[in-house]
Design a protein around this motif. Structure first.
Motif, PDB file in Angstrom:
ATOM      1  N   UNK A  17       1.312  -1.448   0.098  1.00 53.91           N
ATOM      2  CA  UNK A  17      -0.142  -0.085   0.274  1.00 53.91           C
ATOM      3  C   UNK A  17       0.854   1.217   0.338  1.00 53.91           C
ATOM      4  N   UNK A  18       2.284   0.966   0.496  1.00 49.06           N
ATOM      5  CA  UNK A  18       2.722   2.653   0.367  1.00 49.06           C
ATOM      6  C   UNK A  18       3.142   2.790  -0.710  1.00 49.06           C
ATOM      7  N   UNK A  19       3.267   2.103  -1.493  1.00 44.74           N
ATOM      8  CA  UNK A  19       3.721   1.914  -2.778  1.00 44.74           C
ATOM      9  C   UNK A  19       3.000   2.290  -3.805  1.00 44.74           C
ATOM     10  N   UNK A  20       1.605   1.726  -3.530  1.00 36.22           N
ATOM     11  CA  UNK A  20       0.558   2.900  -3.974  1.00 36.22           C
ATOM     12  C   UNK A  20       0.333   4.535  -3.332  1.00 36.22           C
ATOM     13  N   UNK A  21       0.260   4.739  -2.279  1.00 36.14           N
ATOM     14  CA  UNK A  21       0.250   6.184  -2.169  1.00 36.14           C
ATOM     15  C   UNK A  21       2.012   6.846  -2.530  1.00 36.14           C
TER      16      UNK A  21
ATOM     17  N   UNK B 287       8.100   7.335   1.020  1.00 37.87           N
ATOM     18  CA  UNK B 287       6.965   6.743   1.146  1.00 37.87           C
ATOM     19  C   UNK B 287       6.668   5.108   0.463  1.00 37.87           C
ATOM     20  N   UNK B 288       8.087   5.242  -0.102  1.00 37.62           N
ATOM     21  CA  UNK B 288       8.239   3.386  -0.875  1.00 37.62           C
ATOM     22  C   UNK B 288       8.275   2.741   0.037  1.00 37.62           C
ATOM     23  N   UNK B 289       8.135   2.067   0.546  1.00 37.28           N
ATOM     24  CA  UNK B 289       9.245   0.583   1.815  1.00 37.28           C
ATOM     25  C   UNK B 289       9.426  -0.376   1.562  1.00 37.28           C
ATOM     26  N   UNK B 290       9.285  -0.569   0.409  1.00 38.30           N
ATOM     27  CA  UNK B 290      10.797  -1.257  -0.726  1.00 38.30           C
ATOM     28  C   UNK B 290      11.984  -0.487  -0.818  1.00 38.30           C
ATOM     29  N   UNK B 291      11.957   0.856  -1.012  1.00 43.64           N
ATOM     30  CA  UNK B 291      13.136   1.412  -1.132  1.00 43.64           C
ATOM     31  C   UNK B 291      14.021   2.025   0.083  1.00 43.64           C
TER      32      UNK B 291
END
Length: 357
Positions: free
Chosen positions: A261-265, A286-290
């Motif tokens: 969901x953080x990527x969508x945000x 906001x991208x919690x993958x990065x």
């Protein structure tokens, strides 16, 4: 010589004839009084006691409105006849457009007198401001301003004025509010609206809740961020605590949250159903993958129930989750990455089978 007899005429006093009934003072006074009462009764029935027919309507008097603008608003809401009565009574009561600034609900059957009195004394009708399932701060500003006089941009400016001294910023403003229904006067200033809304958040965070947050290694804003991610991950109330605790586990283990969901945000698109590898490379705090750790702020405005779900979640040691392949809305949880990959393969295969991209 004989003296002439002087004939003495007896002076008779003429009795006055009594006046007719219509000439008597008491009768005149009584008649005038009765006529005045009758006239007053007719006037009262035709003016004071005449009621508004039909459904409830609102009279809104903007700040800085002229007397003519007020009259136009009253007539637009009530029509020329009832509106005219209200305006006349309002004037007789010493009505002033500045004092009448606000919104007033006129119910069916409400008398002109009561309506005029409310306007003259500024007795506004409270309006309800409600929001739920709000994601962005812009959406919140629109939801709050929808039923109030000020505009969304006024609310945003008021947040900067009121909340920044409390330690908030643009990203964390959503953590200062709790979804619910609130009563305001339509003419409330944006600053007072923000203060009132924030006061409910302050009351929510009791010493007991603060202690629970501290035990998780989080502050109030951190709890709101975790709750916002969990809300986006699952719509199942009985799963919310499990999801929240999983992200707390990852955070405490020093792992990136890797929450879709953080990527969508970050992309500004919540309609995405399948996250691609390209999306995972999106450059955003906001991208919690990065980015490791919590994102700068909540990705939606979490409910009180969700905040409590984070605080009261049963401890577990899961670190991974994947949506169930049956599309029930629930998730498969796992401790190891290998188990997680197996769950993910089943889910990806079902996405392919359903042709979801």
């Amino acid at each position: 010589m004989e003296k002439k007899r002087v004939k003495k005429s007896a002076g008779k006093v003429r009795r006055k004839e009594p006046k007719g009934l219509f000439q008597r003072p008491w009768f005149i006074v009584t008649t005038v009084g009765i006529a005045a009462l009758l006239f007053g009764g007719i006037w009262a029935a035709n003016t004071l006691l005449r009621t508004h027919g039909g459904e409830d309507v609102w009279i809104r008097i903007p700040g800085g409105a002229s007397e003519q603008a007020l009259k136009d608003s009253v007539i637009a809401a009530l029509g020329p006849d009832q509106g005219g009565r209200v305006i006349s009574l309002w004037g007789m009561m010493g009505g002033d457009a500045v004092r009448s600034h606000g919104a007033y609900r006129v119910s069916g059957g409400q008398t002109a007198f009561r309506t005029a009195r409310n306007l003259a004394h500024g007795r506004q009708t409270p309006v309800t401001v409600t929001w739920n399932n709000v994601r962005t701060f812009s959406d919140l500003a629109s939801a709050v301003a929808r039923n109030l006089e000020f505009k969304p941009e006024d609310f945003r400016a008021a947040c900067r004025e009121v909340l920044e001294p409390e330690g908030f910023n643009e990203a964390t403003f959503p953590a200062a509010f709790l979804p619910d229904s609130y009563e305001f006067y339509w003419a409330v200033s944006p600053e007072d609206a923000v203060r009132k809304l924030y006061s409910y958040r302050v009351k929510f965070w009791t010493p007991e809740r603060k202690a629970k947050a501290d035990a998780l290694g989080l502050d109030e804003t951190g709890v709101a961020i975790i709750a916002s991610i969990a809300e986006e991950e699952t719509s199942k109330a009985d799963e919310l605590g499990k999801v929240a605790r999983l992200y707390v586990n990852r955070l405490n283990a020093g792992m990136p949250l890797q929450a879709d969901p953080t990527v969508k945000f970050a992309l500004g698109d919540f309609s995405i159903r399948r996250i691609s590898s390209e999306m995972l490379r999106t450059s955003s705090p906001f991208n919690t993958y990065r980015m490791k750790g919590l994102p700068p702020g909540p990705i939606r405005i979490p409910s009180k129930a969700s905040l409590d779900a984070v605080l009261n979640a049963t401890p577990h040691d899961w670190l991974y989750m994947c949506a169930k392949e049956d599309f029930s809305g629930y998730h498969n949880f796992s401790r190891s990455y290998e188990e997680h990959l197996a769950n993910a393969r089943r889910y990806q295969a079902e996405l392919d089978r359903r042709n979801i991209h």
